[in-house]
Write a protein that holds these residues in place. Structure first.
Motif, PDB file in Angstrom:
ATOM      1  N   ARG A   1       5.816 -30.763   4.995  1.00  0.00           N
ATOM      2  CA  ARG A   1       6.638 -31.821   4.388  1.00  0.00           C
ATOM      3  C   ARG A   1       6.110 -32.170   2.992  1.00  0.00           C
ATOM      4  NH1 ARG A   1      10.363 -35.629   6.408  1.00  0.00           N
ATOM      5  NH2 ARG A   1      10.611 -34.127   8.118  1.00  0.00           N
ATOM      6  N   TYR A   2       4.813 -32.161   2.819  1.00  0.00           N
ATOM      7  CA  TYR A   2       4.208 -32.428   1.502  1.00  0.00           C
ATOM      8  C   TYR A   2       4.664 -31.376   0.488  1.00  0.00           C
ATOM      9  CZ  TYR A   2       0.491 -32.620  -2.053  1.00  0.00           C
ATOM     10  OH  TYR A   2      -0.213 -32.687  -3.228  1.00  0.00           O
ATOM     11  N   ARG A   3       4.640 -30.118   0.876  1.00  0.00           N
ATOM     12  CA  ARG A   3       5.078 -29.042  -0.023  1.00  0.00           C
ATOM     13  C   ARG A   3       6.563 -29.160  -0.338  1.00  0.00           C
ATOM     14  NH1 ARG A   3       2.691 -23.690   0.439  1.00  0.00           N
ATOM     15  NH2 ARG A   3       4.674 -23.003   1.327  1.00  0.00           N
ATOM     16  N   GLN A   4       7.343 -29.617   0.642  1.00  0.00           N
ATOM     17  CA  GLN A   4       8.768 -29.801   0.404  1.00  0.00           C
ATOM     18  C   GLN A   4       9.000 -30.869  -0.666  1.00  0.00           C
ATOM     19  OE1 GLN A   4      11.074 -30.710   3.956  1.00  0.00           O
ATOM     20  NE2 GLN A   4      12.536 -31.883   2.740  1.00  0.00           N
ATOM     21  N   TYR A   5       8.247 -31.961  -0.589  1.00  0.00           N
ATOM     22  CA  TYR A   5       8.394 -33.020  -1.589  1.00  0.00           C
ATOM     23  C   TYR A   5       7.936 -32.548  -2.967  1.00  0.00           C
ATOM     24  CZ  TYR A   5       9.466 -36.471   2.016  1.00  0.00           C
ATOM     25  OH  TYR A   5      10.065 -37.173   3.029  1.00  0.00           O
ATOM     26  N   LEU A   6       6.874 -31.771  -3.019  1.00  0.00           N
ATOM     27  CA  LEU A   6       6.425 -31.229  -4.300  1.00  0.00           C
ATOM     28  C   LEU A   6       7.490 -30.318  -4.904  1.00  0.00           C
ATOM     29  CD1 LEU A   6       2.636 -30.311  -3.810  1.00  0.00           C
ATOM     30  CD2 LEU A   6       3.616 -32.328  -4.911  1.00  0.00           C
ATOM     31  N   ALA A   7       8.130 -29.517  -4.060  1.00  0.00           N
ATOM     32  CA  ALA A   7       9.172 -28.616  -4.544  1.00  0.00           C
ATOM     33  C   ALA A   7      10.361 -29.385  -5.103  1.00  0.00           C
ATOM     34  CB  ALA A   7       9.630 -27.693  -3.417  1.00  0.00           C
ATOM     35  N   GLU A   8      10.561 -30.619  -4.635  1.00  0.00           N
ATOM     36  CA  GLU A   8      11.644 -31.461  -5.144  1.00  0.00           C
ATOM     37  C   GLU A   8      11.260 -32.190  -6.423  1.00  0.00           C
ATOM     38  OE1 GLU A   8      12.606 -34.032  -1.917  1.00  0.00           O
ATOM     39  OE2 GLU A   8      13.445 -32.434  -0.653  1.00  0.00           O
ATOM     40  N   GLY A   9      10.029 -31.972  -6.876  1.00  0.00           N
ATOM     41  CA  GLY A   9       9.598 -32.570  -8.134  1.00  0.00           C
ATOM     42  C   GLY A   9       8.917 -33.913  -8.005  1.00  0.00           C
ATOM     43  N   ILE A  10       8.569 -34.318  -6.792  1.00  0.00           N
ATOM     44  CA  ILE A  10       7.915 -35.618  -6.589  1.00  0.00           C
ATOM     45  C   ILE A  10       6.434 -35.493  -6.924  1.00  0.00           C
ATOM     46  CG2 ILE A  10       7.310 -37.351  -4.843  1.00  0.00           C
ATOM     47  CD1 ILE A  10       9.917 -36.657  -3.427  1.00  0.00           C
ATOM     48  N   GLU A  11       5.881 -36.540  -7.537  1.00  0.00           N
ATOM     49  CA  GLU A  11       4.465 -36.566  -7.947  1.00  0.00           C
ATOM     50  C   GLU A  11       3.559 -36.430  -6.723  1.00  0.00           C
ATOM     51  OE1 GLU A  11       0.708 -38.607  -8.209  1.00  0.00           O
ATOM     52  OE2 GLU A  11       2.506 -39.602  -7.393  1.00  0.00           O
ATOM     53  N   GLU A  12       2.379 -35.825  -6.889  1.00  0.00           N
ATOM     54  CA  GLU A  12       1.525 -35.420  -5.772  1.00  0.00           C
ATOM     55  C   GLU A  12       1.130 -36.587  -4.869  1.00  0.00           C
ATOM     56  OE1 GLU A  12      -1.807 -33.298  -7.291  1.00  0.00           O
ATOM     57  OE2 GLU A  12      -0.627 -31.581  -7.971  1.00  0.00           O
TER      58      GLU A  12
ATOM     59  N   PRO B   1      -2.175 -28.601  -6.805  1.00  0.00           N
ATOM     60  CA  PRO B   1      -0.976 -27.749  -6.729  1.00  0.00           C
ATOM     61  C   PRO B   1      -1.215 -26.401  -6.067  1.00  0.00           C
ATOM     62  CG  PRO B   1      -1.876 -27.734  -8.958  1.00  0.00           C
ATOM     63  CD  PRO B   1      -2.656 -28.765  -8.199  1.00  0.00           C
ATOM     64  N   ARG B   2      -2.464 -26.089  -5.733  1.00  0.00           N
ATOM     65  CA  ARG B   2      -2.765 -24.785  -5.147  1.00  0.00           C
ATOM     66  C   ARG B   2      -2.221 -24.635  -3.724  1.00  0.00           C
ATOM     67  NH1 ARG B   2      -9.085 -24.624  -6.048  1.00  0.00           N
ATOM     68  NH2 ARG B   2      -8.714 -26.846  -5.631  1.00  0.00           N
ATOM     69  N   VAL B   3      -1.732 -25.727  -3.132  1.00  0.00           N
ATOM     70  CA  VAL B   3      -1.114 -25.604  -1.810  1.00  0.00           C
ATOM     71  C   VAL B   3       0.254 -24.939  -1.896  1.00  0.00           C
ATOM     72  CG1 VAL B   3      -2.318 -27.609  -0.875  1.00  0.00           C
ATOM     73  CG2 VAL B   3      -0.076 -27.900  -1.912  1.00  0.00           C
ATOM     74  N   MET B   4       0.799 -24.849  -3.104  1.00  0.00           N
ATOM     75  CA  MET B   4       2.098 -24.214  -3.285  1.00  0.00           C
ATOM     76  C   MET B   4       1.908 -22.720  -3.511  1.00  0.00           C
ATOM     77  SD  MET B   4       4.120 -26.734  -2.941  1.00  0.00           S
ATOM     78  CE  MET B   4       5.706 -26.101  -3.507  1.00  0.00           C
ATOM     79  N   PRO B   5       2.932 -21.913  -3.197  1.00  0.00           N
ATOM     80  CA  PRO B   5       2.842 -20.474  -3.475  1.00  0.00           C
ATOM     81  C   PRO B   5       2.636 -20.220  -4.962  1.00  0.00           C
ATOM     82  CG  PRO B   5       4.715 -20.963  -2.058  1.00  0.00           C
ATOM     83  CD  PRO B   5       4.190 -22.276  -2.525  1.00  0.00           C
TER      84      PRO B   5
END
Length: 719
Positions: A243-254, A322-326
């Protein structure tokens, strides 16, 4: 609830150094306590308020020398030769010199010789099996090692050693790591999730071993706690990280994404964990001490897994950045809309073909449950031990030389007020027992010094877990109930196992009603619905029925038994069904909460019931699939253990999770939800007013986000 967890997630992310330090300190303290206070484990399955346990306690009081651990040394001469009495006598003398042995009986003196080729040496220790040291056990196993031309095997209670954690369990962790890497596409995210789960397991296991000095802990309890703690720890971290990665992908601050992920997915984790804990702690109502300890130990580990996921995980997300993202996302190549995932396509297929899918699913699972009608229960004996083990070799040799009944010997305890009445009652009982169907023989009574307690060994015709022996025990108890002048009771490992199975069968309906009832109430609070919790419970009944059927078919009936290392099929472990119901119900509700909470979240936010169902699958199918595969891998790793209890529990849980996740939750649940439509979320107004609003969907987070945005704007204006 969501608002509280939202603030907790933001705090843990912002103060990640402090949170990490607190957990490291807690791990150090728990590890030190475990090293300082760890006590021994045992496999003493005591059963209060049963005839066999009360008789055993009486023996320990009246004949303390007979209350210690026993051993049986089996001696066999080569085919066509007779035993040499002098050689057997030398083995008896050697057994008598083993530390802690108070008596070793010459088989020629007591007639424990069969066909002049086989002999049984009975060995009596002065302590209980839990107090036998490894050095004593090793010395016992060396008895007869120098006897040339004779086969000497060592069995009995003294050979009962607790299950140990080995390398096979690491296989499940390795598979879990691979699934995480494939799911996340990031080594950092996968490693962090796995490390987070291992931290929770380490805390739970350390706390459990620290308490083992004051609790009677069976050797199975720590392995069960490890099994569950590892599985749910990975799953809970997986859901929040996704869910955290999903929010990051939507552009929400960490930091905001960490708060929202903890508030939404974290709420589902809390209630899923609460369901598991309720199911495990509910084992206490059965009234069996070793089962209560097993349940509470596993519940404690699951509770720590939830706490770690809610606090340490957001802190680790802060360290990872941000390293949790691909890598593709970090390089900006994943900004555009991607191809629709399989979850959405599967959701549309299931909702469109809901009636045939429901019919096929229910009929198929019901068919898989059919073998469960023949389910038999018993405590495991040496006959189910690993092929080639010392206990198994002794068991097989005794059966070969004396018959299977000698492995399931019973003890009749005659207790009276004086020697005369006890002696007369013992003679009467011996005649009654000897004439009972299924009994091979009865030894002469042996009395204590006062003559008020006498023991008689009863040899059944069949093995300890055979249905014939169980029937013989019941008939003996019926026949000796009318003996005058004294009370006659049956005990011994075989009788205790039969009593354990009977008491568990009696407690099963009460336990099932309690666990399912409390969990339905909890799910009603979460989803504010009547039909969704009922649907979840009915789906669980399909899961557990099919799981029982498959387990019986393999472990009891022997179909495909070689695939899981079962060379001798037999009854299931007596406490497996009630334990499986508790654990599997909690785990099944995990997937129910994670999937349906997203469906309700979208429904509350304006989607139609059908679209919300498809969205729930679309968003969570990949994650639930990964979580289920991880659990199957972790539980499946325990199937390769030699211990029959752990093997059967691991297999049943792996099969149960697979069925529940892929057939019930990802297939039947969306079919039912689309069939119910808006009715799925119906709740009477009177009930709606009474129930507290737990806000698992995170509806209140929109206000928090708006307030946070205004605060940030004011701070920027001041700067």
């Amino acid at each position: 609830m969501a608002s509280l967890l939202y603030r907790l997630g933001r705090y843990s992310f912002r103060r990640r150094g402090r949170v990490l330090a607190v957990w490291l300190l807690a791990l150090a303290l728990l590890g030190g306590a475990a090293a300082a206070f760890m006590g021994p484990t045992s496999d003493d399955f005591t059963m209060p308020d049963t005839e066999s346990q009360q008789a055993l306690d009486s023996v320990r009081r009246q004949l303390p020398q007979a209350g210690g651990t026993t051993g049986t040394i089996v001696i066999a001469a080569p085919e066509g030769r007779k035993l040499d009495r002098a050689a057997v006598g030398a083995i008896v003398q050697e057994a008598g010199r083993v530390p802690g042995v108070i008596a070793a009986v010459d088989p020629f003196q007591v007639g424990a010789v069969s066909r002049d080729r086989y002999a049984l040496v009975q060995v009596q220790f002065d302590t209980a099996v839990s107090e036998i040291t490894d050095a004593q056990r090793a010395a016992y196993q060396k008895v007869g090692a120098s006897a040339h031309g004779l086969r000497v095997e060592h069995g009995g209670e003294v050979m009962t050693a607790g299950a140990e954690i080995g390398s096979t369990e690491a296989l499940g962790v390795l598979v879990a790591a691979v699934v995480l890497v494939v799911t996340f596409g990031s080594l950092v995210a996968a490693g962090m999730t796995l490390l987070n789960a291992l931290a929770g397991v380490a805390a739970g296991m350390s706390g459990l071993f620290a308490l083992s000095g004051v609790l009677d802990l069976t050797s199975t309890a720590p392995i069960l706690a490890l099994m569950l703690g590892l599985a749910v720890g990975i799953d809970y971290s997986l859901f929040i990280t996704s869910r955290y990665r999903q929010y990051l992908a939507e552009g929400i601050e960490e930091q905001e994404a960490a708060g929202r992920a903890t508030g939404t997915a974290g709420s589902a984790v809390v209630f899923a964990g609460a369901t598991v804990v309720i199911a495990l702690a509910g084992l206490a109502v059965v009234g069996i001490p070793f089962l209560t300890v097993m349940g509470l130990a596993a519940a404690g580990t699951v509770t720590l897994a939830v706490l770690v996921a809610l606090t340490l995980l957001p802190a680790m997300l802060g360290f990872a950045g941000p390293r949790v993202m691909p890598r593709a996302h970090r390089r900006g190549r994943a900004a555009g809309p991607g191809r629709e995932g399989f979850g959405y396509r599967w959701g549309r297929i299931v909702t469109r073909l809901r009636v045939p899918i429901l019919a096929a699913g229910v009929v198929g699972l019901a068919a898989l449950a059919l073998p469960a009608q023949d389910m038999r229960l018993a405590l495991p004996d040496a006959g189910t031990a690993a092929s080639g083990s010392a206990a198994r070799e002794a068991y097989d040799l005794i059966s070969e030389g004396f018959g299977p009944g000698f492995n399931g010997r019973l003890v009749a305890v005659v207790s009276g007020d004086d020697a005369a009445s006890t002696g007369a009652a013992a003679k009467q009982a011996a005649l009654l027992i000897q004439g009972t169907e299924g009994v091979l023989g009865v030894s002469p009574p042996q009395a204590n010094r006062q003559g008020t307690t006498a023991l008689m060994t009863v040899i059944p015709k069949a093995g300890p877990t055979d249905a014939t022996t169980e029937r013989a025990v019941r008939l003996i108890r019926e026949r000796v109930s009318g003996v005058e002048g004294a009370t006659v009771a049956l005990t011994g490992a075989t009788a205790i196992g039969i009593d354990v199975s009977a008491k568990l069968a009696e407690a099963m309906p009460v336990y099932l009603l309690l666990v399912v009832g409390l969990s339905i109430l909890l799910l009603m609070l979460v989803f504010r619905s009547l039909l969704v919790p009922l649907k979840a419970a009915l789906g669980f009944l399909l899961t557990v029925g099919a799981t029982f059927g498959i387990t019986v078919a393999i472990f009891q009936q022997g179909h495909l038994a070689d695939l899981v290392g079962v060379d001798v099929p037999g009854p299931l472990v007596s406490f497996l069904p009630i334990l499986l119901i508790g654990i599997l119900f909690g785990l099944a509700m995990d997937y129910e909460v994670f999937l349906v909470s997203r469906m309700r979240e979208d429904f509350v936010h304006g989607d139609s019931p059908g679209q919300a169902t498809v969205n729930g699958l679309g968003h969570n199918a990949r994650v639930v699939t990964a979580a289920a595969l991880i659990m199957v891998a972790v539980f499946g790793g325990f199937v390769f253990m030699d211990d029959p209890i752990i093997k059967s529990i691991g297999f049943a849980l792996a099969v149960g999770v697979f069925i529940d996740a892929f057939l019930v939750r990802l297939t039947l649940v969306p079919a039912v939800m689309s069939l119910l439509g808006r009715a799925a979320w119906w709740l009477p107004r009177a009930v709606d007013r009474v129930l507290p609003n737990l806000d698992i969907e995170g509806e209140g987070l929109h206000g928090h986000s708006a307030d946070r945005h205004r605060d940030d704007s004011r701070q920027a204006a001041r700067i």
